[in-house]
Scaffold this active site. Structure first.
Site, PDB file in Angstrom:
ATOM      1  N   PRO A 111     105.586 -21.975  51.713  1.00 49.66           N
ATOM      2  CA  PRO A 111     104.835 -23.213  51.575  1.00 49.66           C
ATOM      3  C   PRO A 111     104.983 -23.806  50.188  1.00 49.66           C
ATOM      4  O   PRO A 111     104.986 -23.090  49.193  1.00 49.66           O
ATOM      5  CB  PRO A 111     103.389 -22.790  51.816  1.00 49.66           C
ATOM      6  CG  PRO A 111     103.392 -21.319  51.846  1.00 49.66           C
ATOM      7  CD  PRO A 111     104.737 -20.818  51.510  1.00 49.66           C
ATOM      8  N   GLU A 112     105.073 -25.121  50.153  1.00 47.51           N
ATOM      9  CA  GLU A 112     105.091 -25.864  48.902  1.00 47.51           C
ATOM     10  C   GLU A 112     103.750 -26.597  48.781  1.00 47.51           C
ATOM     11  O   GLU A 112     102.855 -26.356  49.573  1.00 47.51           O
ATOM     12  CB  GLU A 112     106.300 -26.810  48.894  1.00 47.51           C
ATOM     13  CG  GLU A 112     107.602 -26.066  49.164  1.00 47.51           C
ATOM     14  CD  GLU A 112     108.839 -26.953  49.258  1.00 47.51           C
ATOM     15  OE1 GLU A 112     108.876 -27.990  48.588  1.00 47.51           O
ATOM     16  OE2 GLU A 112     109.760 -26.598  50.000  1.00 47.51           O
ATOM     17  N   ARG A 125     107.396 -10.756  54.505  1.00 45.41           N
ATOM     18  CA  ARG A 125     108.288 -10.239  53.460  1.00 45.41           C
ATOM     19  C   ARG A 125     107.568  -9.585  52.282  1.00 45.41           C
ATOM     20  O   ARG A 125     108.218  -9.064  51.381  1.00 45.41           O
ATOM     21  CB  ARG A 125     109.214 -11.369  52.981  1.00 45.41           C
ATOM     22  CG  ARG A 125     110.228 -11.739  54.054  1.00 45.41           C
ATOM     23  CD  ARG A 125     111.054 -12.951  53.675  1.00 45.41           C
ATOM     24  NE  ARG A 125     112.012 -12.650  52.634  1.00 45.41           N
ATOM     25  CZ  ARG A 125     112.874 -13.547  52.142  1.00 45.41           C
ATOM     26  NH1 ARG A 125     112.864 -14.781  52.600  1.00 45.41           N
ATOM     27  NH2 ARG A 125     113.734 -13.206  51.221  1.00 45.41           N
TER      28      ARG A 125
END
Length: 275
Positions: free
Chosen positions: A2-3, A112
DNA sequence: GCCAGCCTGTTG
DNA sequence: CAACAGGCTGGC
């Protein structure tokens, strides 16, 4: 993953469910996911407000304690109405942490395992490094395009895309919105910053907040698996001009979008329109 | 500045 | 099977 627009969408969606809630427990299921160097306790504290700086989400708790969240590539925050619903926990191998509340729970899932939670006092704090060195927010006022131009111009050798990705120069852009901003400014991502006119840099600086506002209005970009705090996908993917569109026609000239590597990241652009 | 490394899953 | 993925850090 996400940005800025995705983190802001998560913040806005979670706030009504979290603000005013009392924390019953904060559990970390993998040891590295929670950094708590002072040994603070979240239990018994209420969540007073949610804020965002760049890609960091901050939960402001009682007694000037903050829980900082950085989702990195695959992190997700998900609100569940049922605080007692642990049924999925055993079957969900990517559940890394959980905040149990007096009403509902907040789950931190992360395939991750790059994402982090930090329990820290407000004010001066030595880390996380990336937070300490955060530049001005790319969306939240006061946003000063002239000041951004000055910071960019201080690195004439660096490629413009590499600078847009640096969170100490401007906080919030990632790979998607860097490519989209450069398309809108009609700038080649590989251009050394020093070869770009001040006027052009100013144009780039000015179009960033409206680009992010548009994306936030669409709930962010779900290119792969991003969902917000309530499990909703973002619709800005339908508006992307270049990101992930290699081989497809440029929205401006119709020639195929190309994909290269700039600043070590996959980079999408139109060779004809962006110079 | 660049690039490997951190992890795991998906895609070609 | 290798390459790649929306991020960031630390070592050169």
């Amino acid at each position: 993953m996400p940005e800025l627009p995705e983190v802001e969408t998560i913040r806005r969606g979670l706030a009504p469910h979290l603000v005013g809630r009392e924390i019953r427990a904060l559990e970390a299921f993998t040891p590295e996911v929670l950094e708590n160097p002072l040994g603070l306790s979240a239990t018994g504290r209420r969540i007073r407000a949610l804020s965002r700086q760049g890609k960091y989400l901050l939960l402001h708790l009682d007694d000037a304690v903050d829980l900082l969240v950085h989702l990195r590539m695959t992190g997700k925050l998900l609100w569940l109405a049922d605080a007692d619903d642990t049924s999925r926990a055993e079957r969900d191998p990517f559940l890394r942490a959980r905040l149990t509340l007096d009403q509902g729970q907040l789950r931190f899932e992360d395939v991750r395992r790059f994402g982090r939670l930090y329990l820290l006092p407000q004010g001066e704090r030595p880390f996380p490094k990336g937070y300490r060195e955060l530049g001005p927010d790319a969306f939240e006022p006061p946003y000063d395009p002239g000041a951004l131009v000055a910071r960019l111009a201080a690195h004439p050798e660096a490629r413009i895309k590499a600078l847009l990705l640096r969170q100490d120069i401007l906080a919030g852009l990632g790979n998607i919105y860097a490519d989209e901003a450069l398309f809108r400014a009609r700038l080649n991502p590989a251009r050394p910053c020093g070869t770009i006119s001040r006027r052009k840099l100013f144009e780039l600086a000015r179009l960033i907040p409206p680009l992010l506002a548009e994306a936030i209005g669409q709930g962010g970009t779900s290119f792969r698996d991003y969902v917000d705090g309530l499990g909703q996908k973002g619709r800005f993917v339908l508006t992307l001009a270049v990101y992930g569109r290699q081989g497809l026609p440029c929205p401006r000239c119709g020639r195929p979008i190309e994909k290269t590597v700039v600043a070590g990241r996959g980079t999408h652009y139109c060779r004809h329109c962006q110079r």
